[in-house]
Design a protein around this motif. Structure first.
Motif, PDB file in Angstrom:
ATOM      1  N   SER A  14       0.848  -1.188   0.000  1.00  0.00           N
ATOM      2  CA  SER A  14       0.000   0.000   0.000  1.00  0.00           C
ATOM      3  C   SER A  14       0.885   1.240   0.000  1.00  0.00           C
ATOM      4  CB  SER A  14      -0.913  -0.001   1.232  1.00  0.00           C
ATOM      5  OG  SER A  14      -1.804   1.087   1.178  1.00  0.00           O
ATOM      6  N   ARG A  15       0.539   2.202  -0.823  1.00  0.00           N
ATOM      7  CA  ARG A  15       1.342   3.421  -0.964  1.00  0.00           C
ATOM      8  C   ARG A  15       1.590   4.082   0.391  1.00  0.00           C
ATOM      9  NH1 ARG A  15      -1.680   6.058  -4.445  1.00  0.00           N
ATOM     10  NH2 ARG A  15      -2.837   7.110  -2.814  1.00  0.00           N
ATOM     11  N   GLY A  16       2.848   4.416   0.657  1.00  0.00           N
ATOM     12  CA  GLY A  16       3.221   5.102   1.884  1.00  0.00           C
ATOM     13  C   GLY A  16       3.366   4.200   3.100  1.00  0.00           C
ATOM     14  N   THR A  65      10.690 -18.774  12.039  1.00  0.00           N
ATOM     15  CA  THR A  65      10.092 -17.694  11.248  1.00  0.00           C
ATOM     16  C   THR A  65      11.117 -17.004  10.345  1.00  0.00           C
ATOM     17  OG1 THR A  65      10.459 -16.014  12.943  1.00  0.00           O
ATOM     18  CG2 THR A  65       8.349 -17.174  13.018  1.00  0.00           C
ATOM     19  N   ILE A  66      10.572 -16.424   9.283  1.00  0.00           N
ATOM     20  CA  ILE A  66      11.342 -15.617   8.344  1.00  0.00           C
ATOM     21  C   ILE A  66      10.620 -14.280   8.267  1.00  0.00           C
ATOM     22  CG2 ILE A  66      12.175 -15.419   5.975  1.00  0.00           C
ATOM     23  CD1 ILE A  66      11.577 -18.546   5.863  1.00  0.00           C
ATOM     24  N   ALA A  67      11.294 -13.200   8.643  1.00  0.00           N
ATOM     25  CA  ALA A  67      10.663 -11.883   8.692  1.00  0.00           C
ATOM     26  C   ALA A  67      11.294 -10.933   7.686  1.00  0.00           C
ATOM     27  CB  ALA A  67      10.788 -11.304  10.098  1.00  0.00           C
ATOM     28  N   PHE A  68      10.441 -10.088   7.120  1.00  0.00           N
ATOM     29  CA  PHE A  68      10.877  -9.067   6.179  1.00  0.00           C
ATOM     30  C   PHE A  68      10.348  -7.716   6.628  1.00  0.00           C
ATOM     31  CE2 PHE A  68      11.273 -12.836   3.677  1.00  0.00           C
ATOM     32  CZ  PHE A  68      12.322 -12.575   2.812  1.00  0.00           C
ATOM     33  N   ARG A  69      11.156  -6.682   6.394  1.00  0.00           N
ATOM     34  CA  ARG A  69      10.724  -5.312   6.599  1.00  0.00           C
ATOM     35  C   ARG A  69      11.371  -4.459   5.512  1.00  0.00           C
ATOM     36  NH1 ARG A  69      10.293  -1.099  11.454  1.00  0.00           N
ATOM     37  NH2 ARG A  69      10.260   0.731  10.108  1.00  0.00           N
ATOM     38  N   GLN A  70      10.526  -3.743   4.786  1.00  0.00           N
ATOM     39  CA  GLN A  70      11.009  -2.818   3.759  1.00  0.00           C
ATOM     40  C   GLN A  70      10.321  -1.475   3.965  1.00  0.00           C
ATOM     41  OE1 GLN A  70      13.316  -2.797   1.449  1.00  0.00           O
ATOM     42  NE2 GLN A  70      13.960  -4.882   1.886  1.00  0.00           N
ATOM     43  N   GLU A  71      11.082  -0.419   3.807  1.00  0.00           N
ATOM     44  CA  GLU A  71      10.544   0.929   3.951  1.00  0.00           C
ATOM     45  C   GLU A  71       9.608   1.256   2.790  1.00  0.00           C
ATOM     46  OE1 GLU A  71      10.984   2.916   6.629  1.00  0.00           O
ATOM     47  OE2 GLU A  71      12.024   1.185   7.479  1.00  0.00           O
ATOM     48  N   SER A  72       8.671   2.160   3.041  1.00  0.00           N
ATOM     49  CA  SER A  72       7.657   2.498   2.050  1.00  0.00           C
ATOM     50  C   SER A  72       8.262   3.023   0.746  1.00  0.00           C
ATOM     51  CB  SER A  72       6.662   3.511   2.626  1.00  0.00           C
ATOM     52  OG  SER A  72       7.328   4.704   2.989  1.00  0.00           O
ATOM     53  N   ALA A  73       9.355   3.769   0.814  1.00  0.00           N
ATOM     54  CA  ALA A  73       9.960   4.298  -0.414  1.00  0.00           C
ATOM     55  C   ALA A  73      10.383   3.172  -1.344  1.00  0.00           C
ATOM     56  CB  ALA A  73      11.157   5.185  -0.074  1.00  0.00           C
ATOM     57  N   VAL A  74      10.858   2.061  -0.795  1.00  0.00           N
ATOM     58  CA  VAL A  74      11.239   0.894  -1.598  1.00  0.00           C
ATOM     59  C   VAL A  74       9.989   0.207  -2.144  1.00  0.00           C
ATOM     60  CG1 VAL A  74      12.359  -1.378  -1.530  1.00  0.00           C
ATOM     61  CG2 VAL A  74      13.393   0.566  -0.330  1.00  0.00           C
ATOM     62  N   VAL A 106       2.135  -9.326  -6.876  1.00  0.00           N
ATOM     63  CA  VAL A 106       2.044  -8.138  -6.039  1.00  0.00           C
ATOM     64  C   VAL A 106       0.670  -7.500  -6.283  1.00  0.00           C
ATOM     65  CG1 VAL A 106       2.946  -5.802  -5.658  1.00  0.00           C
ATOM     66  CG2 VAL A 106       4.524  -7.712  -6.048  1.00  0.00           C
ATOM     67  N   HIS A 107      -0.044  -7.238  -5.208  1.00  0.00           N
ATOM     68  CA  HIS A 107      -1.322  -6.526  -5.266  1.00  0.00           C
ATOM     69  C   HIS A 107      -1.134  -5.194  -4.548  1.00  0.00           C
ATOM     70  CE1 HIS A 107      -4.133  -9.940  -6.363  1.00  0.00           C
ATOM     71  NE2 HIS A 107      -2.945 -10.517  -6.265  1.00  0.00           N
ATOM     72  N   ARG A 108      -1.764  -4.164  -5.043  1.00  0.00           N
ATOM     73  CA  ARG A 108      -1.680  -2.849  -4.406  1.00  0.00           C
ATOM     74  C   ARG A 108      -3.057  -2.485  -3.894  1.00  0.00           C
ATOM     75  NH1 ARG A 108       3.316  -1.093  -4.295  1.00  0.00           N
ATOM     76  NH2 ARG A 108       2.569   0.807  -3.353  1.00  0.00           N
ATOM     77  N   ILE A 109      -3.117  -2.120  -2.631  1.00  0.00           N
ATOM     78  CA  ILE A 109      -4.356  -1.644  -2.023  1.00  0.00           C
ATOM     79  C   ILE A 109      -4.066  -0.235  -1.524  1.00  0.00           C
ATOM     80  CG2 ILE A 109      -6.024  -1.979  -0.174  1.00  0.00           C
ATOM     81  CD1 ILE A 109      -5.456  -4.966  -0.366  1.00  0.00           C
ATOM     82  N   GLN A 110      -4.728   0.745  -2.133  1.00  0.00           N
ATOM     83  CA  GLN A 110      -4.449   2.145  -1.806  1.00  0.00           C
ATOM     84  C   GLN A 110      -5.535   2.721  -0.914  1.00  0.00           C
ATOM     85  OE1 GLN A 110      -1.571   2.413  -2.537  1.00  0.00           O
ATOM     86  NE2 GLN A 110      -1.169   1.553  -4.518  1.00  0.00           N
TER      87      GLN A 110
END
Length: 110
Positions: A14-16, A65-74, A106-110
């Protein structure tokens, strides 16, 4: 049926918003080796020859567990419809073992 069938699920962005998600391995599976490397590869189509356009590395891997974190800009740079696959690489003597745990769009929900 022989062979491993990866889970098929959407990866929602989702954007942002930062992407924060954890996958938990099945109860019957052995614990993850501390040397395991996990990544999410993104491609424009599902062809086996499609080049990865970007790759995210796991932010944390525990025994279960396998965890991911990516910043919104990416995340915001990725369009809807990309294909992804969650890959594990288990270091072994000789060739490493590569396992695909999940695939999808990838699905985008805005």
């Amino acid at each position: 049926m022989a062979g491993h069938r990866p889970a098929h699920e959407a990866l929602i962005l989702s954007r942002g918003a930062d992407f924060v998600h954890s996958w938990t391995i099945a109860d019957l599976d052995p614990d993850l080796d501390p040397a395991v490397v996990a990544r999410i590869e993104f491609a424009r189509n599902p062809a086996t020859t499609a080049a990865a356009i970007t790759t995210w590395t796991a932010s944390e891997i525990t025994a279960r567990t396998i965890a991911f974190r990516q910043e919104s800009a990416v995340c915001d740079a990725l369009p809807a419809g990309l294909r992804y696959r969650l890959m594990l690489t288990v270091p072994q003597t000789g060739d490493d073992l590569d396992i695909c745990l999940a695939v999808g769009n990838v699905h985008r929900i805005q």
